[in-house]
Enzyme design. Structure first.
Site, short mmCIF file in Angstrom:
data_model
loop_
_atom_site.label_atom_id
_atom_site.label_comp_id
_atom_site.label_asym_id
_atom_site.label_seq_id
_atom_site.Cartn_x
_atom_site.Cartn_y
_atom_site.Cartn_z
N ASN A 14 53.03 40.80 50.34
CA ASN A 14 53.19 39.46 49.75
C ASN A 14 53.22 39.64 48.24
OD1 ASN A 14 53.02 36.87 48.82
ND2 ASN A 14 50.97 36.46 49.65
N LYS A 16 53.71 37.55 46.01
CA LYS A 16 53.27 36.34 45.28
C LYS A 16 54.29 36.04 44.17
CE LYS A 16 48.63 37.24 46.85
NZ LYS A 16 47.19 37.13 46.65
N HIS A 104 49.11 29.99 52.94
CA HIS A 104 48.33 30.96 52.16
C HIS A 104 47.22 30.22 51.41
CE1 HIS A 104 47.24 33.97 49.19
NE2 HIS A 104 47.75 34.86 50.01
N GLU A 106 46.25 30.40 48.51
CA GLU A 106 46.63 29.93 47.17
C GLU A 106 47.41 28.62 47.25
OE1 GLU A 106 48.35 33.66 46.04
OE2 GLU A 106 46.34 34.53 46.03
N SER A 222 42.59 42.60 49.36
CA SER A 222 42.29 43.87 48.67
C SER A 222 42.56 45.10 49.53
CB SER A 222 40.85 43.87 48.15
OG SER A 222 40.66 42.80 47.22
O1 LIG Z 1 46.48 37.25 49.40
C1 LIG Z 1 46.75 38.38 49.77
C2 LIG Z 1 47.96 38.67 50.56
O2 LIG Z 1 48.56 37.50 50.99
C3 LIG Z 1 45.86 39.53 49.44
O3 LIG Z 1 46.01 39.80 48.09
P1 LIG Z 1 45.36 41.14 47.50
O4 LIG Z 1 45.83 42.28 48.38
O5 LIG Z 1 45.88 41.24 46.10
O6 LIG Z 1 43.87 40.98 47.57
#
Ligand SMILES: O=C(CO)COP(=O)(O)O
Length: 264
Positions: A14, A16, A104, A106, A222
């Site tokens: 992802n 983002k 998600h 976010e 993470s």
């Molecule tokens: O939100 C995530 C994947 O959608 C996880 O993000 P990280 O791997 O940066 O923690």
């Protein structure tokens, strides 16, 4: 009993809100160059890109016949109309997106996406032949109170309300505890298994064991090359949804090759 043999692991990056369309091409080429047939045989690999990258990634994947799958990070619940700024399921389908991330944390946090909205988006994805990667997971307060299983299962049930079994068996569910996203704070493999296993049990209760056995449940939060093997060793974890580490091609390839790492 879960039947792991029928579930191909999925490693999905992802991105983002990172990588413009030129950077997306370079990054996907780098991944494609590093990955080989043995990798694709063992693991399905996907990149989930910003909308503006999708056409470029599609052209590259089609032109070079790459085995990398790609998809979007959001979808409108509506198929067309006066919804300024939104991107529809038919648009994603036309770009041959295999997947779309839905719900998600976010988007739940910054865009107020509630269960009803997420449910509408899941239905829109299926209506248009795009497989949802449904994200669920608790925040730190819920985890501290020990309510992570009940909280996450309620999210799953809300998102799947009215979705028939023949669609549910195709869905991908990503368990992403919010406190572990982008924080370097990884849930332990046992934490991941607790909730992923509970999701599968609930799917069996809501639909059938056969449906539950088909659904791929990913862990996200993470994930790195160094911790992927431990998480993947758990029976109900079928892959990872990778944020930050998916922007580093070498690191993402290490995650795809989790089998090469020792389980720590
Ligand atoms: O939100 C995530 C994947 O959608 C996880 O993000 P990280 O791997 O940066 O923690």
């Amino acid at each position: 009993m879960t039947d792991v043999t029928t579930r191909k692991p999925l490693m999905a990056g992802n991105w983002k809100m990172n990588l413009n369309h030129l950077e997306a091409i370079a990054h996907t080429q780098k991944l494609a160059f590093a990955l080989n047939d043995k990798d694709y045989k063992a693991v399905e690999v996907a990149v989930l890109t910003p909308f503006t990258d999708l056409r470029s990634v599609q052209t590259l994947v089609d032109g070079d016949k790459l085995k990398i799958k790609y998809g979007a990070q959001d979808i409108s619940a509506h198929d067309s109309g006066a919804y300024t700024g939104e991107i529809s399921g038919p648009m994603l389908a036309k770009l041959k997106c295999a997947y779309v991330v839905i719900g998600h944390s976010e988007r739940r946090q910054y865009h107020g996406e509630n269960e009803e909205i997420v449910n509408g988006k899941v239905k829109a994805a299926f209506r248009n032949g795009v497989v949802p990667i449904l994200c669920v997971g608790e925040g730190l307060d819920v985890r501290k109170a020990g309510n992570q299983v009940a909280y996450t299962l309620a999210q799953v049930e809300g998102a799947l309300d009215g979705v028939p079994a023949e669609q549910v068996e195709q869905i991908v569910i990503a368990y992403e505890p919010v406190w572990a996203i982008g924080t370097g704070e990884v849930a332990t493999p046992e934490d991941a298994q607790e909730v992923c296993g509970a999701i599968r049990v609930r799917l069996a209760e809501l639909y059938s064991q056969a449906v539950a056995d088909k659904v791929r449940i990913l862990y996200g939060g993470s994930v790195k090359g160094s911790n992927a093997a431990g998480i993947m060793a758990k029976p109900d974890v079928d892959g990872a949804l990778v944020g930050g580490a998916s922007l580093d091609a070498e690191e993402f390839v290490r995650i795809v090759r989790y089998r090469d790492q020792a389980v720590s």
